[in-house]
Enzyme design. Sequence first.
Site, short mmCIF file in Angstrom:
data_model
loop_
_atom_site.label_atom_id
_atom_site.label_comp_id
_atom_site.label_asym_id
_atom_site.label_seq_id
_atom_site.Cartn_x
_atom_site.Cartn_y
_atom_site.Cartn_z
N SER A 112 18.73 40.03 44.74
CA SER A 112 20.11 40.36 44.46
C SER A 112 20.69 41.03 45.71
O SER A 112 19.99 41.20 46.71
CB SER A 112 20.19 41.30 43.26
OG SER A 112 21.52 41.59 42.93
N GLU A 146 30.96 36.15 55.08
CA GLU A 146 31.24 34.95 54.29
C GLU A 146 31.74 35.35 52.90
O GLU A 146 31.59 36.50 52.49
CB GLU A 146 30.00 34.07 54.18
CG GLU A 146 28.76 34.78 53.67
CD GLU A 146 27.49 33.99 53.91
OE1 GLU A 146 27.39 33.30 54.93
OE2 GLU A 146 26.57 34.09 53.07
N LYS A 148 31.99 35.63 48.90
CA LYS A 148 31.05 35.76 47.76
C LYS A 148 31.57 34.88 46.63
O LYS A 148 32.48 35.25 45.89
CB LYS A 148 30.96 37.22 47.33
CG LYS A 148 29.89 37.47 46.29
CD LYS A 148 29.77 38.97 46.02
CE LYS A 148 28.64 39.24 45.03
NZ LYS A 148 28.89 38.62 43.73
N ASP A 150 31.98 33.04 43.20
CA ASP A 150 31.70 33.42 41.82
C ASP A 150 31.13 32.20 41.09
O ASP A 150 31.82 31.48 40.40
CB ASP A 150 32.99 33.89 41.13
CG ASP A 150 32.69 34.73 39.90
OD1 ASP A 150 31.52 35.05 39.68
OD2 ASP A 150 33.64 35.05 39.17
N TYR A 256 28.06 25.12 47.54
CA TYR A 256 28.02 25.51 48.94
C TYR A 256 26.68 26.21 49.18
O TYR A 256 26.28 27.08 48.39
CB TYR A 256 29.16 26.47 49.29
CG TYR A 256 30.50 25.82 49.52
CD1 TYR A 256 30.60 24.52 50.00
CD2 TYR A 256 31.68 26.52 49.28
CE1 TYR A 256 31.82 23.92 50.21
CE2 TYR A 256 32.92 25.94 49.49
CZ TYR A 256 32.98 24.63 49.95
OH TYR A 256 34.20 24.04 50.17
N LYS A 346 32.79 44.35 47.14
CA LYS A 346 33.50 43.84 45.97
C LYS A 346 34.97 44.24 46.06
O LYS A 346 35.30 45.42 46.20
CB LYS A 346 32.89 44.40 44.68
CG LYS A 346 31.43 44.03 44.46
CD LYS A 346 31.25 42.59 44.05
CE LYS A 346 31.69 42.31 42.64
NZ LYS A 346 30.82 42.87 41.60
N CYS A 440 66.17 30.04 18.18
CA CYS A 440 66.25 31.08 19.21
C CYS A 440 66.16 32.46 18.55
O CYS A 440 66.93 32.75 17.63
CB CYS A 440 67.57 30.95 19.97
SG CYS A 440 67.85 32.27 21.17
N CYS A 443 69.87 34.31 19.14
CA CYS A 443 71.12 33.89 18.52
C CYS A 443 70.94 32.95 17.33
O CYS A 443 71.91 32.60 16.66
CB CYS A 443 72.03 33.23 19.55
SG CYS A 443 71.42 31.63 20.15
N CYS A 459 66.99 27.23 24.32
CA CYS A 459 68.05 27.56 23.38
C CYS A 459 69.24 26.64 23.65
O CYS A 459 69.64 26.46 24.81
CB CYS A 459 68.45 29.02 23.52
SG CYS A 459 69.91 29.48 22.57
N CYS A 465 74.64 32.79 23.84
CA CYS A 465 73.38 33.45 23.49
C CYS A 465 73.28 34.79 24.23
O CYS A 465 73.28 34.81 25.46
CB CYS A 465 72.20 32.55 23.85
SG CYS A 465 70.58 33.32 23.56
#
Length: 747
Positions: A112, A146, A148, A150, A256, A346, A440, A443, A459, A465
């Site tokens: 990690s 580079e 990160k 997800d 990648y 992060k 609507c 109105c 509308c 209106c």
Amino acid sequence: MTENNTTQQTAPAETRAESPAENAAENTAEITEALRAEYAELTDKIRAARRAYYNEDAPFLSDAEYDALYRRLEIIEAEHPHLIANDSPTQEVGGEAIEAFAPVTHLQRMYSLEDVFSFEELRAWLTKTEESARNLTGSAPQWLTELKIDGLAVNLLYRNGTLVRAATRGDGTTGEDVTHNVRTIASIPQQLTGENHPEEIEIRGEVFISSADFEKLNESMIAAGKNPFANPRNAAAGSLRQKDAAVTASRPLSMYVHGIGSRTGLDIATQYETYDLLASWGLPVSPYSEIADNTEAVFDFINKYGEQRHSLVHEIDGIVIKVNDFATQAQLGYTSRVPRWAVAYKYPPEEVHTKLLDIRVDVGRTGRVTPYGVMEPVFVSGSTVERATLHNQDVVKAKGVLIGDTVVLRKAGDVIPEIVAPVVALRDGTEREFVMPSECPSCGSPLAPGKEGDVDLRCTNPRSCPAQLTERVYYAASRGAFDIEALGFEAAKALTSPATPDTPPLTTEAHLFSLNIEDLREVTIEREKKVKGVGTGKMERVPYFYTKPTKARPEPKPTKNTLNLFAELEKAKQQPLWRVLVALSIRHVGPTAARALAAEFGSMQAIREADRERLAAVDGVGTTIADSIIEWFAEDWHAEVVDSWAAAGVRMEDSRDESVERTLEGLTVVVTGTLNGYTRDGAKEAIISRGGKASGSVSKKTHFVVAGANAGSKLDKAQQLGLKILDEEGFTALLEGGPEAVESAAE
């Protein structure tokens, strides 16, 4: 979801020598039952979150929530090391292999990364690592930066150039065999191209689904009656870990590669060189990595992609920084779970989880009725968010959200809140579908598409209106139109809402410049009643434009804001023609088209008299905007607005300054970043008044790009296209003397 590790690593309790003082501390009241209970609850919740994230592909915590829990666990363990056990989440890497796939032991462990969440933490890590590298090698390291990604970490094993196995990271030592599924991903070669393939090599990377493909995938899932994915990472993991490889093949997976593990028969010095080699073998290498020779270059890279993160191919949640040299990496080594030569910065979280309490609708200035989510208030990207647009009823269906869902909320670009998807795993059966109204809400008029094929409902009462009128008045006063600062949304609502008095001062925007102060004496607005500055929860109606009568001052007087409003209305009458065009709320006519029309025709009357062909021929206008202009002026009440404004003294014609030379005739200029001597609008005006086109996007047709401070992706694109780039001094020379002046200055 990634786990971070503290700078000072703590060994598991079973393997660490303990001092008498430490043993004594264990028996003191320092570690209370409440603390033990909190620690146990934290470890249980983090383990459950890991299983949901890594093994079940159904996360119930946002990354920000998980990181907060993990950091709290680290703090407790740092203060009370006797609590640490071998199975503590801080002593483990990632997830674990599940029974659905055969276990695979990696030839070299997959670690990690340590996470840092601020520039201060990152600078401390870089300083510490640089000092360690200097002590070991005698020189400062070169950094590799580079993105990160997800996605889902995968390990590819090639022997003599042939793919023989693919596995997920798992717990770092043992992963899941996903070879058959990986073979369906088009970007991963079964046989390497090029030459000099090693006898054996592990190639690490990230499987992901691009942002564009993710939206299409979720739409197709919902259309098929299936639950949508919460995010692209979840979609990629769920797609790769299908028992049926045909399902994986139907999903838009990409990869990648970003590193190598065990290798036999390969001698190479740096990670960056490895990327070039991997690319020559036909492996997909990220286009976003760069070498940084010093720490400031690392921060520049982070800032650059922080601005561009929403225009990239895939989602990212941070930046990875590595020591580039393999020999230095080897000397720096590893802790029990992270390499000492790499770290992940992060970005502040843009995604959080919150409860969707309701879905309501807003009516916009052009009559478009837009659903929006009402949520439990949640803090994200620097502000508290309570509502987010859902665009239209088709988007609500495409996202698969139900009222009552826990939803993933993202504040894209630190500006616009967006509901991404529901967290399906947290549904309890009380959720309900949203039903788009047929009338609507302002109105009561019927809702209908503007024209055949339109997704949006509108509308059908644009003239009367109240909601549309409020929005049009507010828009007319906005910075991009008349720029009337004293006329904000609350003031616009007070002027147009039929509350008290029964007939508001404005029943049409035609009378905006005909108002007088006496018209506003009786106008009130509903606000929370306060006692000594504290809200009571009760609402009351109070005067808006005049002071509230008191015993000391029974006669109400216009407020300072009201007096400012009339002063600003008077100034607004002298705004240039293009701003008047924007203020009319003609569909599709924004500042760019308005500037082009004003520059071409010079007067409102000339625009009204122009035919479709003449309007469409204006650069940046085209047939769609031309049709919209013609349709708008065909309405009698629209013509009344223009005529009333003109009668009140609003400027309807631009007088061309003959002293300004047309030095930019036929040229397209893009301004990006901040200039000291020009505002954004001022720079555009300077270009247009000299016959040029002030464009907002860079293309091959752009003649010059002016780059000020903090220029972003537009400057990058200009450099890629080899366009002429000017600083502010060059821009001034261009305005004064045209291209020849710039070339002369360069010579």
